[in-house]
Design an enzyme around this catalytic site. Structure first.
Site, PDB file in Angstrom:
ATOM      1  N   LYS A 101       7.056  -5.567   5.945  1.00  0.00           N
ATOM      2  CA  LYS A 101       5.711  -6.123   6.073  1.00  0.00           C
ATOM      3  C   LYS A 101       5.737  -7.605   5.735  1.00  0.00           C
ATOM      4  O   LYS A 101       6.433  -8.032   4.809  1.00  0.00           O
ATOM      5  CB  LYS A 101       4.776  -5.372   5.126  1.00  0.00           C
ATOM      6  CG  LYS A 101       3.304  -5.781   5.222  1.00  0.00           C
ATOM      7  CD  LYS A 101       2.466  -4.898   4.314  1.00  0.00           C
ATOM      8  CE  LYS A 101       0.981  -5.212   4.406  1.00  0.00           C
ATOM      9  NZ  LYS A 101       0.164  -4.314   3.579  1.00  0.00           N
ATOM     10  N   SER A 127      -3.460  -1.950   5.610  1.00  0.00           N
ATOM     11  CA  SER A 127      -3.053  -3.226   6.184  1.00  0.00           C
ATOM     12  C   SER A 127      -1.617  -3.245   6.686  1.00  0.00           C
ATOM     13  O   SER A 127      -1.192  -4.188   7.337  1.00  0.00           O
ATOM     14  CB  SER A 127      -3.224  -4.328   5.141  1.00  0.00           C
ATOM     15  OG  SER A 127      -2.401  -4.066   4.011  1.00  0.00           O
ATOM     16  N   SER A 148      -3.176   1.096   1.981  1.00  0.00           N
ATOM     17  CA  SER A 148      -2.616   0.344   3.097  1.00  0.00           C
ATOM     18  C   SER A 148      -1.239   0.783   3.567  1.00  0.00           C
ATOM     19  O   SER A 148      -0.762   0.310   4.591  1.00  0.00           O
ATOM     20  CB  SER A 148      -2.565  -1.147   2.745  1.00  0.00           C
ATOM     21  OG  SER A 148      -3.863  -1.671   2.688  1.00  0.00           O
TER      22      SER A 148
END
Length: 463
Positions: free
Chosen positions: A79, A149, A173
């Site tokens: 990420k 996210s 997330s």
């Protein structure tokens, strides 16, 4: 079967035994990225040449007898909040344009030491402040949201564009996009996995964890990540634990808490049916189902937002005042709202969290884990702002997606999301298991046992 279709465990065994070279594996996944990215936009940047060099080095090391373990030569995505030396960490934001990390985060360094091969950085909702990742499309239906996210990480794994990936989880997330894309997501106990070198959203709620195709794969990655780091003030000194679940599906004696309140309120009927069927399967494997009352439910969302909003605004204080126009509108509104929150509200949220942790500790003395839906609905259409429930009430998509996942962030308990089916539109449904602090091995054992009763999962063939 193409190499990109292999789970981490299968790829690791093929590499270890010489049936597959790291170069072949990485080339296959990079080719898959080339085919899926025009449809999915899971990656901010793809570090193809870096990956090929690392794959060749892994191949040479393994051939020379220097095998580092199950992650050696296996390609991954990170990420785009997670620093890797010399590579941009943009947090999917114009605010970070041109930024390059000077040093690697603890988790990136540990994965590199384990021999994992970086493919690139995956998209996040800007600075992880959202539950949809609007840049990225759902792996099963490109007109639906990816979840957030950590949407890019979940989509890449679901599509075969990464063998595994890391995400971060502040209110759900990791688990929300894992559920919406039909993969496994693990939010570890708060402090088990160090966050040094990872861009923060809310320091008292942030976690780093794996997104994988199987529960066993999540255990393999967690084993490489867990461990104390003095550079993270919240890092735990925890005893070494075997995370990889043993073979077998016998759950005799295990007490599974089934919530009578909160977790099945305002939940899509297809989601509820799939999760209850999965819970019944745990009972068929020998577990004892125990009805439980979830404590302090009326305070959950207020506590989550009361902690997260001011902490996020404090982190962004300088750039919010100097370059506010560079933020996406939805993120900027939330950051500006944090400037208006009274200190008393933040302190009340802290007190509420203390009480909630105490109540959850008491609950988890009655049962070994709690099983519940990960999110109350499957992936909504891109741009959809609300979900309307059967009783006619409407709920913001972000509130709906965070509602069932945030208790694990507030309390710090571990939570594992795993796929338990699809709705009639073909969209994945996720169930989460919540356990005692440092009880990841229990969640992984139960998730693995359930997984063994199901057909092998297929990738999302979007291209």
């Amino acid at each position: 079967m193409q190499p990109y279709e292999l789970t981490l465990g299968a790829a690791a065994e093929a590499v270890r035994t010489g049936r597959l070279s790291p170069v072949e594996l990485v080339d296959s996944v990079l080719e898959r990225i080339g085919r899926t990215e025009p449809h999915l936009q899971a990656y901010v940047t793809v570090t193809a040449e870096h990956a090929r060099r690392a794959a060749r080095a892994a191949e040479d090391d393994i051939a020379a007898g220097r095998h580092r373990g199950p992650l050696h030569g296996v390609p991954m995505g990170l990420k785009d909040l997670i620093d890797v030396a010399g590579i941009a960490t943009s947090a999917s934001s114009r605010v970070r344009a041109g930024h390059r990390a000077e040093a690697s985060s603890t988790v990136a360094a540990r994965l590199e030491a384990a021999g994992a091969v970086l493919l690139g950085k995956t998209h996040t909702h800007e600075f992880a402040y959202g539950l949809t990742t609007p840049q990225t499309s759902n792996a099963w239906h490109t007109g639906r949201v990816a979840g957030g996210s950590s949407g890019g990480s979940a989509v890449a794994v679901a599509a075969g564009a990464a063998t595994f990936a890391l995400g971060t989880d502040t209110g759900g997330s990791i688990r929300v996009p894992a559920a919406l894309n039909g993969v496994v997501g693990l939010k570890p106990t708060y402090g088990l996995v160090p966050r040094h070198g990872v861009t923060s959203l809310s320091w008292s709620l942030d976690h780093v964890g794996p997104i994988t195709r199987t529960v066993e794969d999540a255990a393999l990655v967690l084993a490489a990540l867990a461990g104390h780091d003095p550079r993270d003030p919240a890092s735990l000194t925890a005893p070494a634990t075997r995370y990889r679940p043993a073979a077998g599906t016998d759950l005799t004696g295990l007490r599974v808490g089934v919530p009578r309140n909160y977790y099945f309120d305002h939940v899509d009927p297809e989601v509820e049916a799939a999760v209850r069927d999965a819970i019944d399967q745990l009972e068929a494997l020998g577990a004892r189902l125990v009805e439980v009352e979830i404590p302090m439910t009326r305070y959950i969302q207020a506590t989550q937002w009361g902690l997260m909003v001011p902490e996020a605004t404090a982190y962004h204080e300088r750039t919010l005042r100097t370059v506010p126009e560079l933020y996406r509108a939805d993120v900027r509104v939330l950051l500006e709202a944090g400037e208006l929150m009274p200190a008393g509200d933040y302190l009340r949220a802290q007190r509420s969290r203390t009480l909630m942790r105490r109540e959850w500790a008491a609950l988890l003395r009655e049962v070994d884990l709690v099983a519940a839906p990960t999110v109350p609905a499957t992936a909504v259409e891109a741009g959809q702002e609300t979900i309307t429930w059967a009783d006619g009430t409407a709920e913001a998509v972000s509130d709906a997606y965070v509602r069932l996942s945030s208790p694990a962030n507030i309390t710090g308990v571990p939570s594992l999301s795993l796929p338990v089916g699809h709705d009639t539109s073909g969209l994945p449904i996720g169930m989460q298991l919540l356990g005692r602090p440092l009880g990841e091995h229990v969640l992984l054992r139960v998730g693995h046992a359930y997984e063994q009763t199901r057909p092998a999962r297929r990738l999302a063939h979007v291209a």
